[in-house]
Write a protein that holds these residues in place. Structure first.
Motif, PDB file in Angstrom:
ATOM      1  N   LEU A   7      39.420  54.408  35.484  1.00 33.86           N
ATOM      2  CA  LEU A   7      40.148  53.228  35.327  1.00 33.86           C
ATOM      3  C   LEU A   7      39.463  52.279  36.254  1.00 33.86           C
ATOM      4  O   LEU A   7      38.692  52.325  37.793  1.00 33.86           O
ATOM      5  CB  LEU A   7      41.016  53.528  36.042  1.00 33.86           C
ATOM      6  CG  LEU A   7      42.183  54.688  35.606  1.00 33.86           C
ATOM      7  CD1 LEU A   7      43.481  54.100  36.014  1.00 33.86           C
ATOM      8  CD2 LEU A   7      42.276  53.792  33.871  1.00 33.86           C
ATOM      9  N   ILE A   8      38.834  50.987  35.582  1.00 30.50           N
ATOM     10  CA  ILE A   8      38.167  49.930  36.926  1.00 30.50           C
ATOM     11  C   ILE A   8      39.546  49.378  37.070  1.00 30.50           C
ATOM     12  O   ILE A   8      39.375  47.734  35.648  1.00 30.50           O
ATOM     13  CB  ILE A   8      36.971  49.642  36.032  1.00 30.50           C
ATOM     14  CG1 ILE A   8      35.542  50.683  36.270  1.00 30.50           C
ATOM     15  CG2 ILE A   8      36.424  47.891  36.811  1.00 30.50           C
ATOM     16  CD1 ILE A   8      34.941  50.522  35.016  1.00 30.50           C
TER      17      ILE A   8
ATOM     18  N   LEU B 263      37.423  52.345  39.816  1.00 30.02           N
ATOM     19  CA  LEU B 263      36.749  51.950  40.871  1.00 30.02           C
ATOM     20  C   LEU B 263      37.205  50.626  41.039  1.00 30.02           C
ATOM     21  O   LEU B 263      37.937  49.750  39.799  1.00 30.02           O
ATOM     22  CB  LEU B 263      35.318  51.729  39.782  1.00 30.02           C
ATOM     23  CG  LEU B 263      33.915  50.939  40.267  1.00 30.02           C
ATOM     24  CD1 LEU B 263      33.770  51.384  41.754  1.00 30.02           C
ATOM     25  CD2 LEU B 263      32.912  51.057  38.925  1.00 30.02           C
ATOM     26  N   ASP B 264      37.446  49.752  42.408  1.00 30.62           N
ATOM     27  CA  ASP B 264      37.631  48.718  41.972  1.00 30.62           C
ATOM     28  C   ASP B 264      35.935  47.750  42.124  1.00 30.62           C
ATOM     29  O   ASP B 264      35.317  47.611  42.957  1.00 30.62           O
ATOM     30  CB  ASP B 264      37.785  48.578  43.392  1.00 30.62           C
ATOM     31  CG  ASP B 264      38.391  47.240  44.344  1.00 30.62           C
ATOM     32  OD1 ASP B 264      39.288  46.680  43.301  1.00 30.62           O
ATOM     33  OD2 ASP B 264      38.806  47.334  45.274  1.00 30.62           O
TER      34      ASP B 264
ATOM     35  N   VAL C 105      47.273  50.029  31.303  1.00 30.21           N
ATOM     36  CA  VAL C 105      45.880  50.214  31.539  1.00 30.21           C
ATOM     37  C   VAL C 105      45.670  48.915  30.332  1.00 30.21           C
ATOM     38  O   VAL C 105      46.174  49.594  28.488  1.00 30.21           O
ATOM     39  CB  VAL C 105      45.214  51.503  31.607  1.00 30.21           C
ATOM     40  CG1 VAL C 105      44.171  51.006  31.319  1.00 30.21           C
ATOM     41  CG2 VAL C 105      45.839  52.222  32.417  1.00 30.21           C
ATOM     42  N   HIS C 106      44.203  48.489  30.550  1.00 27.25           N
ATOM     43  CA  HIS C 106      43.713  47.692  28.820  1.00 27.25           C
ATOM     44  C   HIS C 106      42.950  48.841  28.544  1.00 27.25           C
ATOM     45  O   HIS C 106      41.750  48.549  29.112  1.00 27.25           O
ATOM     46  CB  HIS C 106      43.434  46.278  28.820  1.00 27.25           C
ATOM     47  CG  HIS C 106      44.948  46.158  29.608  1.00 27.25           C
ATOM     48  ND1 HIS C 106      44.421  45.758  30.615  1.00 27.25           N
ATOM     49  CD2 HIS C 106      44.854  44.989  28.764  1.00 27.25           C
ATOM     50  CE1 HIS C 106      46.092  44.022  30.777  1.00 27.25           C
ATOM     51  NE2 HIS C 106      45.719  43.448  28.933  1.00 27.25           N
TER      52      HIS C 106
ATOM     53  N   GLU D 176      42.483  40.476  37.469  1.00 30.24           N
ATOM     54  CA  GLU D 176      43.720  40.646  36.702  1.00 30.24           C
ATOM     55  C   GLU D 176      43.897  41.485  36.274  1.00 30.24           C
ATOM     56  O   GLU D 176      45.242  41.983  36.040  1.00 30.24           O
ATOM     57  CB  GLU D 176      43.745  39.210  36.434  1.00 30.24           C
ATOM     58  CG  GLU D 176      43.505  38.338  36.914  1.00 30.24           C
ATOM     59  CD  GLU D 176      44.165  37.117  36.030  1.00 30.24           C
ATOM     60  OE1 GLU D 176      44.404  36.716  34.712  1.00 30.24           O
ATOM     61  OE2 GLU D 176      43.567  36.102  36.580  1.00 30.24           O
ATOM     62  N   LYS D 177      43.212  42.331  35.234  1.00 30.37           N
ATOM     63  CA  LYS D 177      43.312  43.685  34.777  1.00 30.37           C
ATOM     64  C   LYS D 177      42.937  44.858  35.277  1.00 30.37           C
ATOM     65  O   LYS D 177      41.494  45.134  35.748  1.00 30.37           O
ATOM     66  CB  LYS D 177      43.428  43.646  33.268  1.00 30.37           C
ATOM     67  CG  LYS D 177      43.457  42.485  32.403  1.00 30.37           C
ATOM     68  CD  LYS D 177      43.956  42.185  31.084  1.00 30.37           C
ATOM     69  CE  LYS D 177      44.309  40.818  30.678  1.00 30.37           C
ATOM     70  NZ  LYS D 177      43.894  40.488  29.041  1.00 30.37           N
ATOM     71  N   CYS D 178      43.530  46.035  34.872  1.00 27.55           N
ATOM     72  CA  CYS D 178      42.715  47.399  35.032  1.00 27.55           C
ATOM     73  C   CYS D 178      42.217  47.884  33.437  1.00 27.55           C
ATOM     74  O   CYS D 178      42.926  48.004  33.040  1.00 27.55           O
ATOM     75  CB  CYS D 178      44.262  48.257  35.460  1.00 27.55           C
ATOM     76  SG  CYS D 178      43.916  49.736  35.973  1.00 27.55           S
TER      77      CYS D 178
END
Length: 496
Positions: free
Chosen positions: A338-339, A376-377, A328-329, A343-345
């Motif tokens: 979390l979104i 959330l996607d 997680v960034h 390429e990144k979460c």
């Protein structure tokens, strides 16, 4: 910027005063006036071909006249009132469509030397002369050609006057200058507010604490400013002024090349150019001139800000703005959602996003709120663009790595999607700073593809400021730029 006189390829209407003009479909239309005789000829100037055309008139052609008003409403040309032979005063209204004139069934006060304007499908007619100077305001509903009852609800109202100008601006009327029958200036400037109820309009006049001491001037409105040219006080004027109604300032515009002083000429707006024709200064003038007006208020990106609203950093430093833990960034340590981007979460704090984004406000806190949403996607969103969004949400500052133009426009689209107006404005400003002769076509093309109207207009502004040769902007097709190209083409022809 300076005045430029257009040398057309053929003979035009000839010298005259008291005529009037309108602009329609990038053409200039001129009707009537006085050159020693009252006229009812009708001309059109074609900017594309640099040619004057005499318009064949059918139907109920208006009698020869001068000092009438002329206007356009919903694509139809109208003329109203004016004076003719034997001191005839007209109270008529004519419309022109498909080469045919039609006299409308309405009887207005017969008057000449009056002024008028159009707004909200209404015709406003003020002052003039009908055996005496008038202070009457008539209002016509152009939807059904009927006259409103006008009631003035104040003790303060304009003096009777002729040769004034009136403009419709943000549901107000602005009356400027003029004179009396004895040619004594009426320099006061008034604003009229009005309320419509059924078939009656109630008017309240207020006097501004500023003056304009000329008569017979022209006035056009562009970009929230009024531009006033010519007129007469103790002599005929060649001065051009800008009038800022918000700041209550009238300023003379300095320019290199001036045209002849004059009064009772016509003035119209083509693109961003003030176009004047004719007028009188002891002689009847027959010149067609234009002055390119600055695109300031409609293109706020052109205004220098006190400091740069953005910060550029390297890709490496941008990546180091975020911490990484368990895949997680996150920008700040505390997060509650979390979104997932392409390429990144990212770990985000919902309360921070709610304060800066209309999209997240509705998502987390609106009528359809999913308050307990923990994931959330947004996998269709570019991770770099979302990283910029996230930092802005916390810092209220645009911090971004060096991106190419396409990536910047994708950031603008994400701002639209997330309803982040402030970030969009700062990103647009950043893009605007990169516009030069080498990038203008690329940025214009992208602004069209991404439907960014503001940057389209800004490219038009830059074309004007950079004074680019025509071949360098052949691919730019916005209406505003096309107008500039037509006008500039004529100026280049005239300079040869």
């Amino acid at each position: 910027m300076s005045w430029i006189t257009i040398n057309s390829q053929n003979k035009g209407p000839g010298g005259r005063w008291g005529h009037n003009s309108v602009a329609l479909d990038d053409k200039l239309y001129i009707f009537g006036g006085y050159d020693g005789n009252y006229l009812n000829d009708f001309y059109c100037y074609d900017f594309d071909n640099n040619l004057w055309q005499t318009i064949f008139q059918e139907g109920q052609v208006p009698e020869p006249r001068s000092n009438h008003i002329m206007f356009i409403n919903n694509g139809t040309i109208y003329i109203q009132g004016g004076g003719g032979i034997s001191k005839t005063r007209f109270g008529d209204l004519y419309s022109f469509n498909n080469k045919t004139w039609m006299k409308q069934k309405i009887n207005l006060i017969p008057r000449t030397y009056h002024t008028g304007c159009v707004g909200d499908n209404k015709l406003f007619i003020y002052g003039g002369e009908s055996g005496r100077d008038l202070d009457d305001l008539e209002i016509v509903d152009l939807n059904n050609i009927t006259q409103y009852i006008v009631k003035v609800e104040c003790y303060v109202k304009p003096e009777s006057r002729r040769f004034a100008t009136i403009q419709y601006y943000k549901n107000q009327l602005i009356l400027i200058g003029g004179c009396t029958q004895s040619y004594i200036n009426t320099p006061s400037i008034y604003i009229a507010n009005f309320i419509e109820k059924d078939n009656q309009i109630n008017i309240t006049w207020s006097l501004l604490q500023m003056q304009f001491s000329k008569w017979g001037q022209s006035c056009i409105q562009f970009d929230d400013l009024f531009y006033i040219f010519g007129g007469r006080d103790d002599k005929d004027s060649d001065e051009l002024y800008s009038f800022d109604l918000q700041d209550h300032k009238i300023q003379m515009i300095n320019n290199e090349n001036k045209v002849k002083a004059r009064r009772k000429h016509s003035a119209s707006l083509i693109g961003n150019s003030l176009v004047i024709y004719g007028g009188f200064n002891g002689k009847y003038q027959n010149d067609l001139c234009f002055y390119e007006l600055p695109l300031i208020n409609s293109v706020p990106l052109s205004v220098e800000l006190p400091s740069k609203p953005y910060q550029e950093i390297s890709q490496y430093k941008f990546e180091n703005q975020f911490q990484l833990e368990n895949g997680v960034h996150f920008y700040k340590e505390q997060y509650d959602c979390l979104i997932q981007t392409d390429e990144k979460c990212y770990g985000v704090n919902k309360s921070v996003l709610i304060n800066i984004s209309g999209y997240f406000r509705e998502l987390f806190n609106g009528d359809y709120a999913e308050g307990q949403l923990l994931q959330l996607d947004l996998s269709f969103v570019d991770h770099i663009a979302f990283g910029i969004v996230l930092i802005f949400s916390y810092e209220n500052n645009l911090i971004l790595p060096i991106l190419n133009k396409e990536e910047l426009f994708r950031l603008l689209e994400l701002c639209d999607y997330l309803d982040m107006i402030q970030l969009k404005e700062k990103t647009q400003y950043y893009i605007a700073q990169t516009v030069d002769k080498n990038t203008i076509q690329e940025i214009y093309k992208l602004s069209v593809e991404h439907q960014n109207n503001q940057l389209q207009h800004f490219c038009a502004f830059k074309v004007s400021k950079l004074k680019m040769p025509l071949q360098e902007i052949d691919n730019i097709q916005s209406q505003q730029v096309n107008n500039m190209k037509k006008i500039r083409k004529l100026s280049i022809v005239n300079e040869l």
